[in-house]
Design a protein around this motif. Structure first.
Motif, PDB file in Angstrom:
ATOM      1  N   PRO A 248     106.395  82.375  28.611  1.00 18.66           N
ATOM      2  CA  PRO A 248     107.236  81.250  29.070  1.00 18.66           C
ATOM      3  C   PRO A 248     106.969  80.858  30.524  1.00 18.66           C
ATOM      4  CG  PRO A 248     108.554  82.875  27.887  1.00 18.66           C
ATOM      5  CD  PRO A 248     107.196  83.469  28.036  1.00 18.66           C
ATOM      6  N   TYR A 249     106.645  81.840  31.378  1.00 17.11           N
ATOM      7  CA  TYR A 249     106.396  81.531  32.785  1.00 17.11           C
ATOM      8  C   TYR A 249     105.107  80.714  32.949  1.00 17.11           C
ATOM      9  CZ  TYR A 249     105.693  82.130  37.797  1.00 17.11           C
ATOM     10  OH  TYR A 249     105.487  81.904  39.131  1.00 17.11           O
ATOM     11  N   THR A 250     104.079  81.052  32.157  1.00 16.26           N
ATOM     12  CA  THR A 250     102.834  80.273  32.192  1.00 16.26           C
ATOM     13  C   THR A 250     103.102  78.840  31.751  1.00 16.26           C
ATOM     14  OG1 THR A 250     101.668  82.301  31.574  1.00 16.26           O
ATOM     15  CG2 THR A 250     100.403  80.274  31.512  1.00 16.26           C
ATOM     16  N   LEU A 251     103.897  78.693  30.694  1.00 17.28           N
ATOM     17  CA  LEU A 251     104.263  77.354  30.220  1.00 17.28           C
ATOM     18  C   LEU A 251     105.005  76.577  31.308  1.00 17.28           C
ATOM     19  CD1 LEU A 251     105.439  78.360  26.647  1.00 17.28           C
ATOM     20  CD2 LEU A 251     103.612  76.726  27.137  1.00 17.28           C
ATOM     21  N   LYS A 252     105.884  77.277  32.035  1.00 17.56           N
ATOM     22  CA  LYS A 252     106.646  76.645  33.116  1.00 17.56           C
ATOM     23  C   LYS A 252     105.704  76.162  34.220  1.00 17.56           C
ATOM     24  CE  LYS A 252     110.114  77.729  36.638  1.00 17.56           C
ATOM     25  NZ  LYS A 252     110.876  78.807  37.292  1.00 17.56           N
ATOM     26  N   LEU A 253     104.730  77.003  34.595  1.00 11.76           N
ATOM     27  CA  LEU A 253     103.775  76.619  35.646  1.00 11.76           C
ATOM     28  C   LEU A 253     102.939  75.420  35.209  1.00 11.76           C
ATOM     29  CD1 LEU A 253     102.340  79.982  37.064  1.00 11.76           C
ATOM     30  CD2 LEU A 253     103.980  78.460  38.144  1.00 11.76           C
ATOM     31  N   LEU A 254     102.485  75.434  33.949  1.00  9.31           N
ATOM     32  CA  LEU A 254     101.629  74.353  33.457  1.00  9.31           C
ATOM     33  C   LEU A 254     102.374  73.023  33.388  1.00  9.31           C
ATOM     34  CD1 LEU A 254      99.690  76.251  30.643  1.00  9.31           C
ATOM     35  CD2 LEU A 254      98.694  75.270  32.712  1.00  9.31           C
ATOM     36  N   SER A 255     103.688  73.086  33.178  1.00  9.92           N
ATOM     37  CA  SER A 255     104.462  71.839  33.082  1.00  9.92           C
ATOM     38  C   SER A 255     105.001  71.387  34.438  1.00  9.92           C
ATOM     39  CB  SER A 255     105.632  72.025  32.116  1.00  9.92           C
ATOM     40  OG  SER A 255     106.529  73.005  32.599  1.00  9.92           O
ATOM     41  N   ALA A 256     104.772  72.226  35.475  1.00 10.21           N
ATOM     42  CA  ALA A 256     105.326  71.927  36.813  1.00 10.21           C
ATOM     43  C   ALA A 256     104.427  70.943  37.551  1.00 10.21           C
ATOM     44  CB  ALA A 256     105.478  73.216  37.620  1.00 10.21           C
ATOM     45  N   GLU A 257     104.556  69.691  37.188  1.00 11.18           N
ATOM     46  CA  GLU A 257     103.769  68.643  37.848  1.00 11.18           C
ATOM     47  C   GLU A 257     104.682  67.443  38.053  1.00 11.18           C
ATOM     48  OE1 GLU A 257     100.075  66.206  36.272  1.00 11.18           O
ATOM     49  OE2 GLU A 257      99.477  68.233  36.838  1.00 11.18           O
ATOM     50  N   PRO A 258     104.733  66.928  39.287  1.00 11.83           N
ATOM     51  CA  PRO A 258     105.605  65.765  39.520  1.00 11.83           C
ATOM     52  C   PRO A 258     105.263  64.637  38.551  1.00 11.83           C
ATOM     53  CG  PRO A 258     104.755  66.612  41.584  1.00 11.83           C
ATOM     54  CD  PRO A 258     104.015  67.333  40.497  1.00 11.83           C
ATOM     55  N   ALA A 259     106.275  64.102  37.895  1.00 14.50           N
ATOM     56  CA  ALA A 259     106.044  63.052  36.900  1.00 14.50           C
ATOM     57  C   ALA A 259     107.156  62.020  37.017  1.00 14.50           C
ATOM     58  CB  ALA A 259     106.001  63.665  35.495  1.00 14.50           C
ATOM     59  N   GLY A 260     107.071  61.010  36.157  1.00  9.33           N
ATOM     60  CA  GLY A 260     108.090  59.963  36.183  1.00  9.33           C
ATOM     61  C   GLY A 260     107.883  59.008  37.338  1.00  9.33           C
ATOM     62  N   GLN A 261     108.870  58.148  37.514  1.00  8.95           N
ATOM     63  CA  GLN A 261     108.795  57.115  38.550  1.00  8.95           C
ATOM     64  C   GLN A 261     110.145  56.962  39.237  1.00  8.95           C
ATOM     65  OE1 GLN A 261     107.397  53.828  36.054  1.00  8.95           O
ATOM     66  NE2 GLN A 261     105.464  53.868  37.167  1.00  8.95           N
ATOM     67  N   PRO A 262     110.146  56.427  40.458  1.00 10.26           N
ATOM     68  CA  PRO A 262     111.430  56.181  41.127  1.00 10.26           C
ATOM     69  C   PRO A 262     112.166  55.020  40.469  1.00 10.26           C
ATOM     70  CG  PRO A 262     109.623  55.266  42.419  1.00 10.26           C
ATOM     71  CD  PRO A 262     108.992  56.011  41.280  1.00 10.26           C
ATOM     72  N   GLU A 263     113.466  54.940  40.754  1.00  8.92           N
ATOM     73  CA  GLU A 263     114.272  53.818  40.243  1.00  8.92           C
ATOM     74  C   GLU A 263     113.716  52.503  40.792  1.00  8.92           C
ATOM     75  OE1 GLU A 263     117.231  53.757  38.341  1.00  8.92           O
ATOM     76  OE2 GLU A 263     116.871  55.872  37.885  1.00  8.92           O
ATOM     77  N   PRO A 264     113.712  51.438  39.978  1.00 11.17           N
ATOM     78  CA  PRO A 264     113.229  50.146  40.502  1.00 11.17           C
ATOM     79  C   PRO A 264     114.089  49.648  41.664  1.00 11.17           C
ATOM     80  CG  PRO A 264     114.211  49.886  38.319  1.00 11.17           C
ATOM     81  CD  PRO A 264     114.128  51.345  38.563  1.00 11.17           C
ATOM     82  N   ILE A 478     104.512  60.193  53.419  1.00 11.04           N
ATOM     83  CA  ILE A 478     103.151  60.488  53.858  1.00 11.04           C
ATOM     84  C   ILE A 478     102.653  61.725  53.116  1.00 11.04           C
ATOM     85  CG2 ILE A 478     101.710  61.138  55.833  1.00 11.04           C
ATOM     86  CD1 ILE A 478     103.966  59.806  57.573  1.00 11.04           C
ATOM     87  N   SER A 479     101.525  61.607  52.448  1.00 10.82           N
ATOM     88  CA  SER A 479     101.032  62.762  51.688  1.00 10.82           C
ATOM     89  C   SER A 479      99.555  62.605  51.366  1.00 10.82           C
ATOM     90  CB  SER A 479     101.822  62.913  50.386  1.00 10.82           C
ATOM     91  OG  SER A 479     101.403  64.049  49.668  1.00 10.82           O
ATOM     92  N   HIS A 480      98.886  63.776  51.147  1.00  6.79           N
ATOM     93  CA  HIS A 480      97.526  63.722  50.608  1.00  6.79           C
ATOM     94  C   HIS A 480      97.521  64.092  49.130  1.00  6.79           C
ATOM     95  CE1 HIS A 480      97.578  68.056  52.012  1.00  6.79           C
ATOM     96  NE2 HIS A 480      97.162  68.187  50.767  1.00  6.79           N
ATOM     97  N   ASP A 481      98.711  64.414  48.573  1.00 10.28           N
ATOM     98  CA  ASP A 481      98.826  64.776  47.157  1.00 10.28           C
ATOM     99  C   ASP A 481      99.150  63.514  46.366  1.00 10.28           C
ATOM    100  OD1 ASP A 481      99.581  65.673  44.632  1.00 10.28           O
ATOM    101  OD2 ASP A 481     100.326  67.591  45.412  1.00 10.28           O
ATOM    102  N   LEU A 482      98.143  62.973  45.691  1.00  8.46           N
ATOM    103  CA  LEU A 482      98.310  61.677  45.050  1.00  8.46           C
ATOM    104  C   LEU A 482      99.231  61.739  43.836  1.00  8.46           C
ATOM    105  CD1 LEU A 482      94.708  60.218  45.362  1.00  8.46           C
ATOM    106  CD2 LEU A 482      96.656  59.878  46.840  1.00  8.46           C
ATOM    107  N   LYS A 483      99.345  62.907  43.195  1.00 12.80           N
ATOM    108  CA  LYS A 483     100.271  63.032  42.063  1.00 12.80           C
ATOM    109  C   LYS A 483     101.713  62.888  42.540  1.00 12.80           C
ATOM    110  CE  LYS A 483      97.192  65.982  39.373  1.00 12.80           C
ATOM    111  NZ  LYS A 483      96.892  67.377  38.959  1.00 12.80           N
ATOM    112  N   VAL A 484     102.023  63.492  43.674  1.00 12.75           N
ATOM    113  CA  VAL A 484     103.370  63.386  44.241  1.00 12.75           C
ATOM    114  C   VAL A 484     103.626  61.956  44.709  1.00 12.75           C
ATOM    115  CG1 VAL A 484     104.932  64.219  46.038  1.00 12.75           C
ATOM    116  CG2 VAL A 484     103.395  65.821  44.907  1.00 12.75           C
ATOM    117  N   VAL A 485     102.623  61.339  45.336  1.00 11.67           N
ATOM    118  CA  VAL A 485     102.768  59.952  45.813  1.00 11.67           C
ATOM    119  C   VAL A 485     103.071  59.018  44.646  1.00 11.67           C
ATOM    120  CG1 VAL A 485     101.509  57.997  46.815  1.00 11.67           C
ATOM    121  CG2 VAL A 485     101.338  60.253  47.865  1.00 11.67           C
ATOM    122  N   ARG A 486     102.384  59.218  43.543  1.00 11.75           N
ATOM    123  CA  ARG A 486     102.603  58.340  42.386  1.00 11.75           C
ATOM    124  C   ARG A 486     104.016  58.507  41.820  1.00 11.75           C
ATOM    125  NH1 ARG A 486      98.409  57.105  37.426  1.00 11.75           N
ATOM    126  NH2 ARG A 486      99.469  55.195  36.773  1.00 11.75           N
TER     127      ARG A 486
END
Length: 526
Positions: A248-264, A478-486
């Motif tokens: 379960p911990y490996t699954l948690k790490l693999l799914s731990a990626e910023p996703a979705g979008q901010p409110e319009p 401000i970031s160099h992590d494009l996944k977080v920026v998106r």
């Protein structure tokens, strides 16, 4: 066949003031010549402690049991002379932060030369030739002109390359890389990973790679060990772990990626901050009379707008002008060009007027530990701005602190603890609470997630989006992590060498980049 590095049933306990911390619990793994093994886990999981145990680098408070063999020879309990021969010669380390690992008082040539002199007795012209060879090997351009440079005169990527050159100086059999790319730009990170892979293949080394970033593991590792609470909870070939994780911990790490979008952003949202043709040049002054002989062109021509409830992502490599631009908008450094806050030109504001701006524009920094005073409690840190700006003087400050701590997901019962008593994610929440307690209109977020574990990054992104939706905050992110920026941004500006090379809606820019530089940044994240 005997493994190059073989760790069996490793236990590490730290004894301090009568208390015992069992940091590593029965860890076993092996590393073959020419192989890359990644140890993955969050902060405090025991990754680095396990690696440092291989050559007894943990200090007197550590009690290490089990077996660690290098090339068939036992390292646990080995005498100091034997360990000194192995350290830096047969087994070398690359650490996470080169600025703290390199001596600020010594030139690059001297620091590289020390390792050669210590382990190989090489000095003089022979050492200089070997140093130049190493610097060219790790991709430092114009190596000869860099020999007399000090660490602060190099970029982050160049310092990390120097660290790699030092680690490779004696052609080690085992290279242990402990989070070597965490603080680097995505393009530099990709170069360092390619470099390590190339050097490993050419020199036939074993590479032990410690990281919390599963994207890097997928790219570089042959096998992976997942660590949690001092134990390896899952291990195996990288392709299998990613395709079919069991724990379960490996699954948690693999799914731990910023996703979705901010409110319009609402159609009628007012503009909070606007700039036109913003220019920030720093004069280069030389000679006794300090004559200006040139300029460092930090930002050349930046025009932007941020509305209430909107996030403007600012991306680019180190030195591109991202943070400088944000500091100028906050009127913390001098600039040319128009800067307006809620329709008012702030360039002519007096010191007294600027105090209101300071309250309305707050900043959260990259390193929460470095930006929080170690001598102040959590409550004192959060409440400091309330005193300075005389916010709600009739209310009990501890009540205000309690409210904002709940809002950012902190337990108010911990308000009298000091920063070192909190985790990295909790410290970043304290920094956010310190800014939010003043109810600002604009929040500058300068790399707020880059020093955090992936699961904590997701939590902080969700928190920031919730706060923005609740209070209609404008963010400069401000970031160099494009996944977080998106995941955070409505609009994005891409900067390179002080120039805005592309800007537009987040989805448009990520789906259809218009410039080669933006495409290079996006490719470096895959």
């Amino acid at each position: 066949m005997t493994a190059l590095l073989d760790v069996r049933d490793l236990h590490v306990r730290f004894r301090q003031d009568g208390a015992v911390t069992h940091a590593v619990r029965g860890v076993s793994f092996s590393l073959e010549r020419g192989e890359t093994v990644a140890i993955v886990g969050e902060s405090g999981s025991g990754k680095s402690v396990s690696a440092l145990s291989t050559v007894s680098l943990l200090g007197d408070s550590a009690e290490v049991t089990g077996s660690v063999t290098y090339d068939g020879q036992q390292m646990i309990g080995a005498d100091e002379a034997r360990l000194r021969k192995v350290r830096g010669n047969d087994i070398s380390f690359i650490f996470q932060e080169p600025m703290t690992s390199l001596n600020p008082l010594h030139t690059i040539e001297r620091q590289l030369g020390e390792s050669l002199a210590l382990h190989q007795g090489v000095a003089g012209p022979q050492a200089r030739a070997r140093i130049l060879e190493l610097m060219e090997q790790v991709g430092i351009r114009d190596a000869e002109s860099r020999l007399t440079a000090y660490p602060h005169q190099l970029s982050g990527g160049q310092r990390q390359r120097v660290m790699i050159a030092m680690a490779l100086a004696n052609t080690p059999d085992v290279l242990i890389a402990d989070e070597p790319t965490t603080a680097l730009d995505v393009t530099i990170q990709a170069q360092i990973l390619d470099l390590l892979k190339d050097l490993k293949d050419r020199l036939g080394m074993g590479l032990l790679f410690i990281t919390h970033d599963l994207g890097i593991v997928r790219r570089i590792a042959d096998r992976v060990c997942v660590m949690k609470d001092g134990e390896i909870v899952e291990s195996g070939p990288t392709t299998e772990i990613f395709a079919n994780p069991q724990h379960p911990y490996t699954l948690k790490l693999l799914s731990a990626e910023p996703a979705g979008q901010p409110e319009p952003v609402p159609q009628d949202a007012p503009t909070v901050v606007e700039t036109e043709h913003l220019k920030i040049w720093f004069p280069i002054q030389t000679g006794l009379l300090r004559r200006t002989t040139g300029y460092v062109k930090a930002v050349n021509d930046a025009t932007l707008q941020v509305r209430a409830g909107e996030t403007l992502g600012i991306v680019g490599e180190s030195g591109s002008g991202k943070t400088t631009m944000a500091l100028a908008i906050m009127r913390l450094i001098a600039s040319e060009g128009a800067i307006s806050y809620k329709g008012e030109d702030v360039r002519a504001w007096s010191t007294r007027d600027l105090r209101r701006l300071r309250k309305d524009m707050q900043i959260v920094f990259q390193d929460p530990f470095g930006s929080l005073s170690p001598r102040m409690t959590c409550a004192q840190i959060i409440a400091e701005g309330l005193t300075v700006h005389k916010v709600d003087p009739d209310r009990d400050q501890r009540d205000l602190v309690r409210e904002v701590m709940v809002e950012v997901g902190l337990d108010p019962a911990t308000m009298d603890r000091y920063p070192h008593e909190f985790s990295g994610g909790q410290r970043q929440r304290i920094a956010i609470a310190r800014a939010m307690v003043l109810r600002p209109s604009l929040l500058v977020l300068d790399e707020p997630t880059s020093a955090l574990d992936m699961t904590v990054q997701v939590q902080i992104v969700d928190l920031l989006r919730d706060l923005q939706a609740k209070y209609g905050l404008a963010y400069l992110f401000i970031s160099h992590d494009l996944k977080v920026v998106r995941a955070m941004s409505h609009q994005v500006i891409v900067m390179k060498e002080g120039n805005v090379v592309e800007q537009g809606r987040s989805d448009d820019l990520f789906e259809n980049p218009q410039t080669d530089y933006t495409r290079t940044l996006l490719q470096a994240t895959h």
